[in-house]
Design an enzyme around this catalytic site. Structure first.
Site, PDB file in Angstrom:
ATOM      1  N   SER A  52       0.789  -1.156  -0.150  1.00 45.21           N
ATOM      2  CA  SER A  52       0.036   0.112   0.192  1.00 45.21           C
ATOM      3  C   SER A  52       0.721   1.270   0.045  1.00 45.21           C
ATOM      4  O   SER A  52       1.387   1.544  -0.929  1.00 45.21           O
ATOM      5  CB  SER A  52      -0.856   0.046   1.209  1.00 45.21           C
ATOM      6  OG  SER A  52      -1.760   0.852   1.196  1.00 45.21           O
TER       7      SER A  52
ATOM      8  N   ASP B   9      10.758   5.221  -9.776  1.00 43.13           N
ATOM      9  CA  ASP B   9      10.382   5.500 -11.213  1.00 43.13           C
ATOM     10  C   ASP B   9      10.951   6.828 -11.438  1.00 43.13           C
ATOM     11  O   ASP B   9      11.198   7.276 -12.612  1.00 43.13           O
ATOM     12  CB  ASP B   9       8.848   5.603 -11.494  1.00 43.13           C
ATOM     13  CG  ASP B   9       8.039   4.259 -11.441  1.00 43.13           C
ATOM     14  OD1 ASP B   9       8.979   3.160 -11.408  1.00 43.13           O
ATOM     15  OD2 ASP B   9       6.825   4.263 -11.872  1.00 43.13           O
TER      16      ASP B   9
ATOM     17  N   LYS C 165      -0.602  -4.439  -3.270  1.00 38.07           N
ATOM     18  CA  LYS C 165      -1.706  -3.736  -3.177  1.00 38.07           C
ATOM     19  C   LYS C 165      -2.130  -2.418  -3.794  1.00 38.07           C
ATOM     20  O   LYS C 165      -1.597  -1.356  -3.031  1.00 38.07           O
ATOM     21  CB  LYS C 165      -1.961  -3.906  -1.411  1.00 38.07           C
ATOM     22  CG  LYS C 165      -3.413  -3.164  -1.064  1.00 38.07           C
ATOM     23  CD  LYS C 165      -3.418  -2.899   0.491  1.00 38.07           C
ATOM     24  CE  LYS C 165      -4.918  -2.177   0.842  1.00 38.07           C
ATOM     25  NZ  LYS C 165      -4.826  -0.803   0.206  1.00 38.07           N
TER      26      LYS C 165
END
Length: 554
Positions: free
Chosen positions: A444, A455, A469
């Protein structure tokens, strides 16, 4: 009482014991119970054998933990998912009827009141859930929830009924016949069908219609996805305490078993820590009642209470004689920064362990960073292993501490307000080299932080693929009763557009696993032989942070 009622009433007793099954599934109470450490069997034949054994023992929490680990190994196996759904219904039924706030709600609500509760829950599903509701599936899941609960001992105790096996079979047949004839095509027909079934079961058994309708309330949220759920009054309060980072209790993290409560960790400034209770100790009695008689989860629940109230514990310390302690419950602050230290003084590598994301997390991290800076920090390892997540906003705020520009996370939902792009905008960004550690239990909000830093090429990610999740839940307080609900309202995507629910976050440096079939680009992954140190993942992260990492050829 009408003699034609199917269930015979019990005599009223001074107290009626409510039963719950011991498990290691996390709760949001004053004790934090982690997932069972059991590993998924190597093959499906062994899995089903282990599952059946646990089911026969009524250990539904352990069944859920085992099946969850198996699902990670066999993500496309429909039988595992269906068995998970069935086990969840069993576990949830027993858990809510061991919850005094839920029993009180059912006993004090009439048919009209529970219909209003049901209507409000359906309103929120219809308005906010990430997917359009399937009303027929909602009805069928409610029926399954009812059938499970009708066989629950705690349900019988709460309603003072004592059905025979033959009576239960007859009642199940009647429920099944009514359900098969129901035609649910929209919300109106759903509510009508639930009211008809509740009235029929009440007339046949003498049970209050509210008890039946509340199974459809709980079934409605369970039908949506794995993370949506109805929250009893006590559960709602616990969730809000976790978000705020404090609770009333003893300040321990524990694992319930059938014989004792095992202490996993202790908050130093809490009542337990100040009384000398330490990790590894075992609580064998609560208020002079053996845990073996109470059961693991009910014994853990007895550690709850009002501020200033006391509880008597019999504790078996590691290597010492048993001792009895009387502890006063009080409000305990739960730090989300578990550790902050210089792990490699020679190279100035700092280490920060984050255990959760709550309202205070960003401020805690900032305070820790300034302290580490004064100690000579040149690079930083952020450890998110085992971090189950928490508040989305907290994860965004922490990422913003390290990102000068760029997207942090994108959320997409059915409700327009859930479609958002969170951008870095924090002044005074920290610019030291970063390493982020993750594992299969990083979930999460942890995945939001790890994905954003990876990224944006801001950090090197070390460890194992994260949990996966990729959804956001909102907590709603209900206006019709003292309870709430957790509802999945959107899905989130990393800055590159990757859906976290589709495989989690891949590490740049994988420790101790073969990355066969990984979706990560080959030039992003270095496969390392595990170090023979106690924590090879941390040893690897420190090597990366100190720029001493030399990828090894297997």
């Amino acid at each position: 009482m009408r003699s034609r009622h199917l269930f015979a009433r019990l005599r009223r007793c001074a107290s009626i014991a409510l039963f719950a099954l011991a498990s290691a599934v996390p709760t949001l109470a004053q004790v934090r119970i982690p997932d069972s450490a059991m590993e998924a069997p190597a093959d499906l034949a062994s899995l089903w054998g282990d599952v059946e054994q646990l089911e026969s023992q009524g250990r539904w929490g352990d069944v859920l933990s085992l099946l969850e680990r198996a699902r990670r190994e066999y993500p496309r196996d429909a039988a595992i998912r269906e068995r998970q759904v069935a086990a969840r219904l069993q576990y949830d039924s027993r858990r809510r009827y061991a919850d005094a706030s839920f029993v009180r709600l059912v006993s004090t609500s009439d048919a009209e009141q529970t219909q209003r509760i049901y209507g409000e829950v359906l309103d929120k599903i219809e308005t906010f859930h990430v997917d359009s509701p399937n009303w027929d599936h909602c009805y069928r899941t409610g029926v399954r929830s009812l059938l499970v609960t009708l066989r629950c001992d705690a349900f019988h105790a709460a309603h003072q009924v004592s059905p025979t096996a033959d009576q239960l079979v007859a009642l199940e047949g009647m429920v099944g016949q009514i359900a098969r004839s129901a035609r649910v095509t929209d919300r109106r027909s759903l509510e009508r069908s639930v009211a008809e079934l509740s009235t029929a079961v009440s007339a046949e058994t003498g049970l209050p219609p509210s008890a039946v309708t509340m199974e459809f309330v709980c079934g409605a949220t369970s039908s949506l996805d794995w993370y949506s759920s109805f929250l009893t009054g006590d559960q709602y309060d616990e969730v809000m305490s976790q978000i705020d980072g404090n609770f009333v209790g003893l300040g321990v993290e524990l694992k319930p078993t059938d014989e004792y409560l095992e202490i996993l960790s202790v908050i130093p400034n809490g009542p337990a820590g100040q009384a000398g209770i330490a990790a590894g100790d075992r609580i064998v009695e609560v208020d002079r009642i053996p845990v073996s008689r109470l059961g693991g989860n009910p014994a853990a629940d007895r550690l709850r209470g009002e501020p200033g109230s006391t509880v008597i514990l019999s504790v078996d310390p590691v290597g010492e004689a048993r001792r009895e302690l009387t502890l006063a419950r009080r409000r305990v602050e739960i730090p989300s920064v578990e550790q902050a230290r210089i792990a490699d003084p020679e190279n100035g590598v700092a280490y920060l362990k984050l255990s959760s994301f709550q309202r205070s997390t960003s401020q805690e991290v900032s305070t820790a960073l300034w302290s580490l800076h004064r100690q000579g920090m040149k690079s930083l390892v952020i450890d998110l292993r085992g971090n189950p997540g928490g508040l989305l906003d907290a994860a965004v705020e922490v990422a913003d501490l390290f990102l000068p520009t760029g997207t942090i996370v994108t959320t997409k939902g059915r409700n327009y307000d859930e479609n958002r792009v969170h951008q870095a905008e924090q002044d005074g960004t920290w610019r030291m080299p970063l390493v982020v550690m993750i594992d299969g239990d990083s979930a999460s909000a942890s995945e939001i932080l790890a994905g954003a830093l990876r990224d944006n090429r801001r950090a090197t990610v070390v460890g194992e693929r994260s949990y996966g999740k990729g959804s956001v839940q909102m907590i709603f307080a209900l206006n019709t009763c003292s309870a709430g609900m957790r509802l999945t309202t959107s899905k989130f995507f990393s800055p590159s557009g990757h859906a976290i629910s589709d495989g989690g976050v891949e590490p740049d440096v994988a420790v101790g696993q073969q990355l066969v079939g990984t979706s990560a680009a080959p030039d992003r992954v270095a496969l390392l032989r595990p170090n023979l140190e106690a924590d090879p993942s941390l040893a690897t992260a420190l090597r990366v942070a100190s720029r001493r990492l030399q990828p090894l050829v297997p």
